[in-house]
Design a protein around this motif. Structure first.
Motif, PDB file in Angstrom:
ATOM      1  N   VAL A 228      -1.522  -6.191   0.521  1.00  0.00           N
ATOM      2  CA  VAL A 228      -0.687  -5.405   1.781  1.00  0.00           C
ATOM      3  C   VAL A 228      -0.579  -6.366   2.790  1.00  0.00           C
ATOM      4  O   VAL A 228       0.289  -6.111   3.419  1.00  0.00           O
ATOM      5  CB  VAL A 228      -1.928  -4.116   2.097  1.00  0.00           C
TER       6      VAL A 228
ATOM      7  N   TYR B 185       0.086   5.676   5.604  1.00  0.00           N
ATOM      8  CA  TYR B 185       0.957   6.067   4.448  1.00  0.00           C
ATOM      9  C   TYR B 185       1.227   7.638   4.546  1.00  0.00           C
ATOM     10  O   TYR B 185       2.203   8.296   4.459  1.00  0.00           O
ATOM     11  CB  TYR B 185       0.722   5.444   3.330  1.00  0.00           C
TER      12      TYR B 185
ATOM     13  N   ILE C  45       6.456   1.659   1.729  1.00  0.00           N
ATOM     14  CA  ILE C  45       5.446   1.569   3.073  1.00  0.00           C
ATOM     15  C   ILE C  45       6.125   1.675   4.262  1.00  0.00           C
ATOM     16  O   ILE C  45       7.132   0.444   4.444  1.00  0.00           O
ATOM     17  CB  ILE C  45       4.555   0.242   2.973  1.00  0.00           C
TER      18      ILE C  45
END
Length: 444
Positions: free
Chosen positions: A44, A201, A335
């Motif tokens: 991430v 998210y 994302i």
């Protein structure tokens, strides 16, 4: 500490839980499920920036991701698993790649990337065999701390730009990361960044900020697009100065990891430089962006205090899978910008603070005007992203700030010594081992 070599990790404790304040060393790991969770955080952290560079330069993102995964594994092997790092896309190469592509095409830009990697690898070999002492002399703690700090703070405008795209979602993401860190003990608390991104998210999904239109169109499996380089000597002037930035980033990364883990890693600095150089050569040879040790992932380590190289192997495997799965890549790419901006606000700030930590651990004396001016000017240059254009060559904040820190420190120090206006004892060139700091012994 010689380490056990990459691929041989000792399980930390029972592998499941972490005591408050506990640190997982590079040659240790948690249970594989927990390690996969930490590795996911590293994915991430690096994904947005690693994808952003090829998107800005016109390079294929999947190809860049593919070579970043290969480069990370090579880095871990070459450094014998002692320096936890992910090799993501280097922002320092955006300007020369863009200029070279516009004038002579993508293949010529790739030739420049290869040249940068080759020179960096040569620097690494010199450091490895001749010793890192000359780098330590050139870059003492006041300088390395400033460089690490300005690298993180230079990224702040990027975080702010992303936050502006969806301020509420970004704020929820930041709040989730902060609260999860203090609400939960053990591994859940250490996964605050990943969990915070998931909360962000979900918030973005509710607010209809997630675009999933491209997921259905993407194939499940597919090879990246490869391109061979061509070499244009006239373009080398655009690329070779970037080596200074990559050296600063790599040395800063090694010293940051050294400060965080309490291990003296000076002897592996040459290996780190060589490994990043080799990774950049491979990337340029196949159509990917050049690589560098990723500051974003230092933020994850600072937050989790898990420095296991096993987590980086997981991140590399996931990145490799993403590069081979256009559909999975599109899922990750959904994302939202606001979520990335929230996470980046936390991570980039942590990177900047790590530079301050190097100063604190080495007891840098800011009553000395040499140290004060070195840090002050370099950091402002980095934060404001000062830019200097010479012909077609463009130097920006990180490069100029790093150069300013080195030049200002040494010029002022030599004049002060010659004039007798400074009586400060020489500072230690490297971040000291944690055992010395823990004993509270003064550093000379």
């Amino acid at each position: 500490m010689a380490g056990k070599g990459f691929g041989r990790w000792t399980v930390h404790g029972d592998g499941r839980g972490l005591a408050p304040g506990a640190v997982v060393a590079p040659d240790e790991r948690l249970s594989w499920p927990a390690t996969i969770g930490i590795g996911a955080q590293h994915v991430v952290a690096m994904f947005g920036a690693t994808f952003l560079v090829p998107l800005l330069t016109g390079f294929p993102p999947a190809t860049t991701l593919f070579f970043s995964a290969i480069g990370t594994v090579l880095f871990l092997i070459i450094t014998a698993g002692r320096v936890p790092s992910y090799l993501g896309s280097s922002f320092a190469l955006i300007a020369p790649i863009t200029a070279a592509t516009a004038s002579d095409g993508m293949s010529s830009a790739l030739g420049g990337v290869v040249a940068v990697g080759a020179l960096l690898a040569i620097v690494g070999l010199v450091v490895h065999f001749a010793g890192a002492r000359w780098i330590d002399i050139v870059m003492p703690p006041i300088v390395t701390g400033a460089i690490v700090a300005l690298i993180g703070l230079n990224l702040a405008p990027t975080a702010w730009t992303n936050v502006q795209a969806a301020p509420f979602t970004a704020l929820v993401t930041i709040a989730a990361i902060v609260l999860i860190t203090v609400l939960f003990r053990g591994i859940l608390g250490r996964l605050s960044i990943l969990l915070g991104v998931l909360v962000g998210y979900a918030t973005a999904w509710i607010r209809d900020e997630v675009d999933t239109s491209k997921i259905g169109e993407a194939a499940w499996f597919g090879l990246p697009e490869f391109t061979t380089p061509t070499f244009e000597p006239a373009l080398l002037g655009l690329f070779l100065p970037v080596v200074l930035v990559l050296v600063a980033e790599n040395v800063g990364h090694v010293k940051s990891v050294s400060a965080m883990t309490g291990q003296n890693l000076d002897d592996v600095t040459g290996r780190a430089l060589f490994a990043d150089g080799l990774s950049t050569v491979l990337a340029g040879a196949g159509g990917g962006s050049g690589t560098t040790t990723y500051a974003e992932n230092i933020g994850v380590m600072a937050a989790t205090r898990v420095y296991s190289t096993a987590a980086y192997l997981v991140a590399a495997v996931v990145a490799f899978a993403l590069s081979m799965s256009p559909k999975f890549g599109e899922v990750i790419a959904t994302i939202p910008t606001g979520v990335l901006g929230g996470a980046a606000t936390v991570l980039y700030g942590m990177i900047g603070t790590l530079g301050v930590r190097i100063w604190v651990q080495n007891r840098v004396d800011f009553s000395d005007p040499v140290n004060l001016n070195t840090a002050a000017i370099a950091i402002v240059i980095g934060i404001a992203n000062y830019t200097w254009v010479i012909g077609e060559t463009r130097f920006e904040g990180i490069a100029l700030g790093s150069a300013a820190a080195i030049i200002i420190y040494h010029v002022m120090r030599q004049i002060a010594r010659a004039r007798g206006t400074s009586q400060e004892a020489a500072s230690p060139a490297s971040a000291p081992a944690g055992t010395e700091l823990n004993r509270g012994e003064p550093q000379h």
